[in-house]
Each structure stands twice: as structure tokens, then as C-alpha cells.
Design a protein around this motif. Structure first.
Motif, PDB file in Angstrom:
ATOM      1  N   HIS A 297      16.292  18.442 -31.154  1.00  0.00           N
ATOM      2  CA  HIS A 297      17.607  17.768 -31.399  1.00  0.00           C
ATOM      3  C   HIS A 297      18.364  18.144 -32.867  1.00  0.00           C
ATOM      4  N   MET A 298      19.675  18.240 -32.637  1.00  0.00           N
ATOM      5  CA  MET A 298      20.162  18.688 -33.815  1.00  0.00           C
ATOM      6  C   MET A 298      21.244  17.574 -34.315  1.00  0.00           C
TER       7      MET A 298
ATOM      8  N   ALA B 173      24.143  16.967 -36.690  1.00  0.00           N
ATOM      9  CA  ALA B 173      25.577  17.652 -37.121  1.00  0.00           C
ATOM     10  C   ALA B 173      25.480  19.001 -36.729  1.00  0.00           C
ATOM     11  N   GLU B 174      24.826  19.620 -35.589  1.00  0.00           N
ATOM     12  CA  GLU B 174      24.719  20.773 -34.939  1.00  0.00           C
ATOM     13  C   GLU B 174      24.041  21.867 -36.179  1.00  0.00           C
ATOM     14  N   ARG B 175      23.149  21.315 -37.229  1.00  0.00           N
ATOM     15  CA  ARG B 175      22.818  22.299 -38.346  1.00  0.00           C
ATOM     16  C   ARG B 175      21.445  21.683 -38.559  1.00  0.00           C
TER      17      ARG B 175
END
Length: 298
Positions: free
Chosen positions: A101-102, A104-106
Motif C-alpha cells: 500500500h502506498m 501519499a501515493e509515493r
């Protein structure tokens, strides 16, 4: 003379001329998957069993800290427990499938767990001693309990996957696998322990465990799993099994519980051997009826 900080490979001097085992050797002994004393006392068959389970034991030693009050310093092993600070969070997030799982998408969760474990390991390494357990050593027992539950969760998932594979290969339905192999696997431990307690004279404890164990599995097992899945998916869980299987199981369960609730008080809470034979016959009849009904509807 005592030293305040020891590194792997050093030997801590003690009073009386005796020397404590080096930290590096103690670290390696903590990771050993085969106990030397058990190995020396075992026959060839038991040694083969120890060799077969050695990889699993090594993984357990690598991820689960053990607090044992019967051992010196409560089994404190500084550098092994430092390693546990790294392996436990990474193992927990990866096995529960939360590692990818990411944030903050980073930032993946596994990298955050690794960084947190490294920081914690550095703190433990700098603030503890090899020859004395720290004040918070007992907290590792609670963390070990959580990691043990995660191990059981991952092992159960693999067992279910293996059962599904056998079902596909041999053409068996999920219902038959559930009421036979999976049910026996879940209950064989309770069966052995409850029988042993009854033979040792703890009949009340054994009978209570016979009812308490299935209630725990049924109420908490189904309740927690259904709650988690429904919350995550946002809808109710569809049950794809045929309804006749639930009727048969509920009927035999009602017959067993009602007969126990009625007959045991009538017998003055002294259960004879024939009543045990009756329960065994009732279970065999349940298996026969359930399997026959499932085969008929395949």
C-alpha cells in the motif's frame, strides 16, 4: 567488574572468575533452529523430524522474541532482539499484504516499517546492555503475541489454499473440505488437550473447554471476519454454499446441545461412558449425512 556496553564477539567478565558467553555466540544460539540437547537425546526418526522443521523454526526465531522468566536475564538476547526490532514490523506488514500500500501515493508501507524498525533497533542497541535485560523487556512478550497471531494467520491462509488445491485436483467441494480436513485441523489440538486434562482429573476444565473453544471460533471467528470484510467491501458477504448443508449442521448441533442440556442434569452431572459413545455415534452420523448430501448435489 562489569562493562556498560558490549559489542558482538566480546565476552563479559563476571564475579568469581567465570565468564559470560560472548554476545555474538549468544546471538547465533538464539537463531539455532535445532536445540542441541534435544538433538543429543533424540533417535534417528526424531532427528529427521527436527531437520524437517528446522527452516520453520529458524524463521520463527528470526521474527518472534521469547521472554522466558526461567532463563537468565529472562532470556534477554540483546543483538537478536535488536534484529527483531527490524524483522517484526517488516514481516507484519508484508504477511498481512499491507506492505504494498502506498502512503501519499509515493511511500510504500513496507519502507516505512523498515525505517521505523531501523530507528527502534538503533535506540535499543544504544540504550541496553548485553548482560542485563532492560526495564521494558517484558513488553516484547506482548509484541511476540501479536507476531504469533500473524504467523497463525499466514499459516491458516496457506492451509486453506492447499485444501482448495486438493479440492480442485480430486473434485471435492469446499463444503466437504471444510467439514472434514479443515474442521479436524482446527479441532485436533483441543481434542488432545481436553482429553489429557480429563484423564488428569480436571473434568470441569475439559468440559468447559469443549464448549468454550467452538464458541470462540464460531462467534469471534465469524463475527470479526464478517465485520472486517463487510466494512472493507461495503456490502454483505454472499454465501455460495448450498442451504441444505446449513440445515444438516444446525440440526445435528441442536441435537447434540439439547441432549447434553437435558440428559446431563438428569444424570446428576455424572456422565457415563455410554453417553460418550452416543456423542461419537452422533458425530459419525453427521459426517455421513453431510457427505452424502453434498455428493448428491454435486
Amino acid at each position: 567488574m562489569n562493562i556498560l556496553f558490549s559489542f558482538p564477539g566480546e565476552t563479559t567478565p563476571l564475579l568469581g572468575g567465570k565468564r559470560e558467553i560472548s554476545a555474538w555466540k549468544k546471538f547465533l544460539q538464539g537463531l539455532e533452529p535445532i536445540d542441541r540437547e534435544d538433538w543429543s537425546k533424540s533417535n534417528i526418526f526424531w532427528k529427521f523430524f527436527l531437520i524437517c522443521k528446522a527452516p520453520a523454526v529458524f524463521c520463527l526465531n528470526l521474527t518472534i522474541p521469547v521472554v522466558d522468566y526461567d532463563k537468565p536475564n529472562n532470556n534477554w538476547n540483546k543483538w537478536l532482539n535488536v534484529l527483531h526490532c527490524i524483522t517484526m514490523p517488516v514481516f507484519g506488514v508484508m504477511v498481512t499484504k499491507a506492505g504494498n500500500h502506498m502512503i501519499a501515493e509515493r511511500l510504500p508501507v513496507w519502507s516505512l516499517a523498515l525505517c521505523g524498525g531501523l530507528v527502534l533497533a538503533l535506540i535499543v542497541a544504544m540504550t541496553t546492555r548485553n548482560d542485563r535485560q532492560p526495564w521494558g523487556h517484558c513488553l516484547l512478550a506482548y509484541v511476540a503475541f501479536v507476531i504469533s497471531v500473524i504467523w497463525i494467520y499466514s499459516t491458516a491462509n496457506e492451509i486453506v489454499n492447499l485444501l482448495q488445491t486438493f479440492g480442485i485436483v480430486f473434485g471435492l467441494s469446499d463444503a466437504i473440505l471444510g467439514l472434514t480436513f479443515l474442521a479436524w485441523g482446527n479441532s485436533i489440538g483441543d481434542f488432545v488437550s481436553n482429553t489429557a486434562m480429563a484423564r488428569q482429573g480436571f473434568s470441569r476444565m475439559a468440559v468447559s473447554a469443549c464448549f468454550g473453544g467452538p464458541l470462540l471460533n464460531m462467534l469471534l471467528g465469524i463475527g470479526i471476519s464478517c465485520t472486517v470484510v463487510t466494512v472493507s467491501r461495503g456490502h454483505a458477504i454472499p454465501l455460495h454454499h448450498r442451504f441444505h448443508q446449513y440445515q444438516i449442521s444446525a440440526g445435528f448441533l441442536a441435537a447434540s446441545l439439547s441432549s447434553s442440556a437435558i440428559l446431563i442434569p438428569l444424570m446428576g452431572f455424572k456422565v457415563p461412558r455410554m453417553y460418550g459413545v452416543y456423542l461419537i455415534v452422533l458425530y459419525i452420523a453427521y459426517l455421513a449425512v453431510s457427505i452424502a448430501a453434498e455428493i448428491e448435489h454435486i
